[in-house]
Design an enzyme around this catalytic site. Sequence first.
Site, short mmCIF file in Angstrom:
data_model
loop_
_atom_site.label_atom_id
_atom_site.label_comp_id
_atom_site.label_asym_id
_atom_site.label_seq_id
_atom_site.Cartn_x
_atom_site.Cartn_y
_atom_site.Cartn_z
N CYS A 1 40.23 43.76 56.84
CA CYS A 1 39.83 45.20 57.49
C CYS A 1 38.66 45.57 56.86
O CYS A 1 37.97 44.77 56.07
CB CYS A 1 40.96 46.20 57.02
SG CYS A 1 41.08 46.13 55.13
N CYS A 45 37.92 45.74 53.04
CA CYS A 45 38.03 44.49 52.57
C CYS A 45 36.41 43.52 52.43
O CYS A 45 35.95 43.01 51.60
CB CYS A 45 39.01 43.38 53.01
SG CYS A 45 40.61 44.19 53.36
#
Lengths: 76, 315
Positions: free
Chosen positions: A10, A13
Amino acid sequence: MKIEVLGTGCAKCKTLYENTKKAVEESGTAAEVLKVEDIPSIMRYGVMSTPALVIDGQVKFSGKVASVVEIMGLLS
Amino acid sequence: MLKTFADYFAFQVIGLDAKSRLGEAVDFFVYDTVKIFLLLTTIVYVVAVIRSYFSPERTRRILSHNREYIGNVLAALLGIVTPFCSCSAVPLFIGFVESGIPLGVTFSFLISSPMVNEVALIMLWGLFGWKIALTYVGSGVVVAILAGMAIGRLHMERYVQDYVWEMKVGAAEIQEQSFREKHQYASGYTKELLKKIWPYVVVGIGLGAFIHGYAPEDLLVRYAGRENPLAVQLAVLIGVPLYSNAAGIVPVVQALMGKGLPIGTVLAFMMAVTALSFPEAVILKNVLKTRLLATFFGIVAAAIIIVGYMFNTFL
């Protein structure tokens, strides 16, 4: 030193991965930064909220994006 | 005091006529925007500090000691305060079931966590008042408890993807944070969240202000008003595939209520949008087989519809 950024891909991250690389660069630490995306490896660390940062096999934090300065603190 | 500021800004600084529609709309917009952002900043910070005491790892530890029923209630309540991001739904799910938390209890958490949170509470409180805000939180928790219990009763463990049961989950030793770190986390979190949701809030409130100043009686009422017995189902059906966070949906909900839709119908719509969505189905497909995924969506949708009808009937 081996640094792993755990996350399923995502946006948060990716930000943590970028911050970590910058922190390593700026502090001049000799470390390799890896991005770990597969679920079994993430689960092996018992992490349930991503992103998480692992240094030399030890989970430093999970579920947040740390700033470059914060990560530099963990490196020293 | 806020009202004085909004009046001063709209009628003195910009120089609009207090009796005009435009003046009224701008006054309303300034008042709501300032109020919502004040509430958001303070409450999100406070909740973030509280949240730092409830990591998902700790929630898992609490829940693994409790069986069904009590477990469902606890899971739904912990879902309010535990930080949750749909991108960590998969590791969270695996971590929960692997530590022996019953499937139904895990679902209670997965339902309540995205649906009931501080942003929903603040937005509803700011735009509708505390009664509706608490009604939403209360009914969201009830939906999470009941739907989780129902899924637990069906014993569908074999419809979890097989690899989940074989996974080895390590025990994370996450160091306890000092209060200074908690403060850092909370202010960082507040900034990040505000940065993410402010456009939704401004656009949403703008829409609300526009309707407040201009909206005529609307035909939506004819199709989705109290007279249509299928209105709640329709609202949920439209809401399920859509995805938005609470910040984006509350102003839309306000607009719909402004057009005369009953409260049960709009709250059901909001729950369907925040709790269920197409992207979430894609993520959960990684850990659930189709049959359990469909059951999960079906049961939650049904629970939301029931709650919607109860509000339309009793409120």
